[in-house]
Design a protein around this motif. Structure first.
Motif, short mmCIF file in Angstrom:
data_model
loop_
_atom_site.label_atom_id
_atom_site.label_comp_id
_atom_site.label_asym_id
_atom_site.label_seq_id
_atom_site.Cartn_x
_atom_site.Cartn_y
_atom_site.Cartn_z
N LYS A 279 4.93 -97.14 -69.88
CA LYS A 279 5.99 -96.49 -70.18
C LYS A 279 6.39 -95.29 -69.46
N ILE A 280 7.57 -94.91 -69.80
CA ILE A 280 8.00 -93.44 -69.11
C ILE A 280 7.01 -92.35 -69.53
N GLY A 281 6.46 -91.56 -68.51
CA GLY A 281 5.67 -90.47 -68.81
C GLY A 281 4.23 -90.93 -68.54
N ASP A 282 3.91 -92.21 -68.39
CA ASP A 282 2.61 -92.61 -68.45
C ASP A 282 1.80 -92.11 -66.96
N THR A 283 0.68 -91.80 -66.94
CA THR A 283 0.27 -91.46 -65.74
C THR A 283 -0.52 -93.02 -65.22
N VAL A 284 -0.52 -93.37 -64.05
CA VAL A 284 -0.82 -94.50 -63.54
C VAL A 284 -1.94 -94.15 -62.24
N GLU A 285 -2.84 -95.21 -62.05
CA GLU A 285 -3.76 -95.02 -60.62
C GLU A 285 -3.00 -95.89 -60.00
N GLU A 286 -3.31 -95.67 -58.87
CA GLU A 286 -3.14 -96.70 -57.68
C GLU A 286 -3.67 -97.97 -57.89
N GLY A 287 -2.54 -99.00 -57.75
CA GLY A 287 -3.13 -100.35 -58.04
C GLY A 287 -3.12 -100.99 -59.50
N GLU A 288 -2.89 -99.99 -60.23
CA GLU A 288 -2.36 -100.57 -61.59
C GLU A 288 -1.06 -101.16 -61.63
N THR A 289 -1.17 -102.30 -62.35
CA THR A 289 -0.03 -102.99 -62.48
C THR A 289 1.05 -102.34 -63.32
N LEU A 290 2.22 -102.38 -62.54
CA LEU A 290 3.46 -101.77 -63.16
C LEU A 290 4.36 -102.63 -64.12
N LEU A 291 4.48 -104.06 -63.28
CA LEU A 291 5.34 -105.14 -63.75
C LEU A 291 4.92 -106.34 -63.10
N ILE A 292 5.82 -107.45 -63.47
CA ILE A 292 5.61 -108.49 -62.83
C ILE A 292 6.83 -109.04 -62.55
N ILE A 293 6.91 -109.88 -61.30
CA ILE A 293 8.16 -110.36 -60.98
C ILE A 293 7.80 -111.79 -60.59
N GLU A 294 8.60 -112.75 -61.42
CA GLU A 294 8.35 -114.12 -61.25
C GLU A 294 9.40 -114.58 -60.26
#
Lengths: 164, 249
Positions: free
Chosen positions: A112-127
């Motif tokens: 969600k907005i404001g989250d810190t993420v690591e490189e490689g962490e899944t952000l979303l899926i596109i099917e």
């Protein structure tokens, strides 16, 4: 039209364009009659403002980008999807498909907005075609904007999120 | 005995949560393509978190690849896998005409759902780190009725429909060989021959079907599959190309 009269017309129009520039005019319109059934209409115009005209947006607008209705306050217009795709923190879609913000219905969103993420962490899926493509964070950072809505279609190259 | 494709690893597990989940865990450590088969799956999954009932004796395996293509192109393996699976079933049973395909990759037997394929990939910026092609086949048993979604194609199993009961590993060997041939077609000649072969076996081509996306329902005549793999429907709103949907007859 003969080659000769064509050349004469081109020279005439060039002269008008020069006139426009040298006199700082924005528009000049001339009608010339050469005889029966033979005339020339010329309108030369130029833009004085240095600002470029607004570029049309061709990207299929993600639902979240809130394109203003015609006549809406232009000053408030958000950056277009094309601009956002150029944003240094933009994560863009590598394929045409449908966006999913959760692993499966009823589970929390990947980010969600404001989250810190690591490189490689899944952000979303596109099917597309029953292929679930997990889009990883290209770099560590903070999720600044989410530009797509769950379950909506995206085009190739469409900006999905801003992570910086 | 089918010859196992060269350069492809073969792993057979007694039990695993899901072969696609196992694929995601080991993908980074694999040196090349690898088939992972499980005699039993304890937490099999379908599209968008749907449970995939995996009764004892049925087939469950995942092929892990590292595709060189861009993600949109790599996803066309949905059709490659469907063709390989259809050919395997037709070859083992000798019933060429009984098996058809439902967009994008369901294999139907006598009009019922025999198998499901779910692909999962990871990657962005034009490259995938890996692609997992998960394949489940009702070899011996159909899932219990409560596991079948209303409106879904009714499930069927190979043994009751055809009298042929291949073992799980024999099925894997046949499928791996068939997949290798279709993969060669795809990587050598591109999507065009895959698309033609798929359309030649398509169920309900030229007939009315329903495609449900996450937010919309499209009804129309199933015209074709376009060169990007999208389902092309001609309906009340004109022609639409749909890259992701669940199809209902």
């Amino acid at each position: 039209m003969t080659k000769k009269s064509h050349d004469a017309d081109v020279a005439f129009i060039q002269a008008l364009a020069e006139l426009l520039r040298s006199n700082e005019l924005t528009e000049l319109e001339v009608h010339r009659d050469y005889g029966e059934d033979d005339s020339l209409n010329v309108r030369v115009a130029r833009q004085m403002q240095a600002a470029p005209a607004a570029a049309p947006v061709h990207v299929a607008a993600p639902a979240a980008s809130a394109a203003p209705a015609p006549g809406a306050e232009v000053a408030q217009q958000a950056a277009s999807p094309e601009d956002l795709a150029q944003h240094p923190g933009a994560v863009t879609s590598p394929m045409v498909g449908t966006v999913y913000l959760q692993a499966e219905p009823g589970t929390p969103a990947f980010v969600k907005i404001g989250d810190t993420v690591e490189e490689g962490e899944t952000l979303l899926i596109i099917e597309a075609m029953k292929t679930m493509n997990h889009i990883p964070a290209p770099r560590a950072g903070t999720v600044k904007r989410i530009l797509v809505e769950d379950g909506t279609p995206v085009e190739f190259g469409a900006p999905l999120m801003i992570v910086e | 005995m089918m010859s196992w494709p060269e350069g492809v690893e073969r792993r057979v597990l007694d039990s695993v949560d899901s072969t696609n989940a196992e694929a995601a865990r080991i993908a980074d450590s694999l040196a090349g393509p690898c088939w992972i088969m499980a005699r039993r799956q304890t937490a099999a999954r379908g599209r968008r978190g749907r449970a995939w009932a995996s009764p004892e004796g049925n087939f469950a395996a995942t092929l892990v690849l590292r595709p060189a293509e861009a993600p949109g192109q790599a996803a066309l393996r949905s059709f490659v896998a469907a063709l390989a699976l259809r050919e395997t079933c037709a070859g083992l049973t000798g019933r060429e005409a009984a098996f058809s395909l439902k967009w994008p990759n369901d294999v139907l037997l006598n009009g019922g759902k025999l198998a499901g394929i779910l692909l999962e990939s990871v990657g962005a910026g034009g490259r995938l780190t890996h692609l997992a092609i998960g394949i489940g086949v009702n070899l011996t048993a159909v899932p219990p009725p409560e596991a079948v979604e209303p409106g879904a194609t009714p499930p069927v199993a190979l043994a009751p429909e055809t009298g042929i009961r291949p073992g799980q590993e024999a099925f894997l060997d046949a499928l791996a060989a068939a997949y290798a041939r279709w993969e060669y077609q795809f990587t050598t000649y591109g999507f065009a021959p895959i698309r033609s072969a798929w359309l030649a076996h398509a169920a309900r081509l030229g007939q009315p079907i329903t495609a449900r996306t996450a937010r919309e329902t499209h009804e129309g005549t199933f015209e074709t599959v376009d060169e990007t793999g999208a389902l092309v429907l001609n309906g009340p709103r004109g022609r639409v190309a749909i890259p992701a949907a669940e199809v209902f007859f």
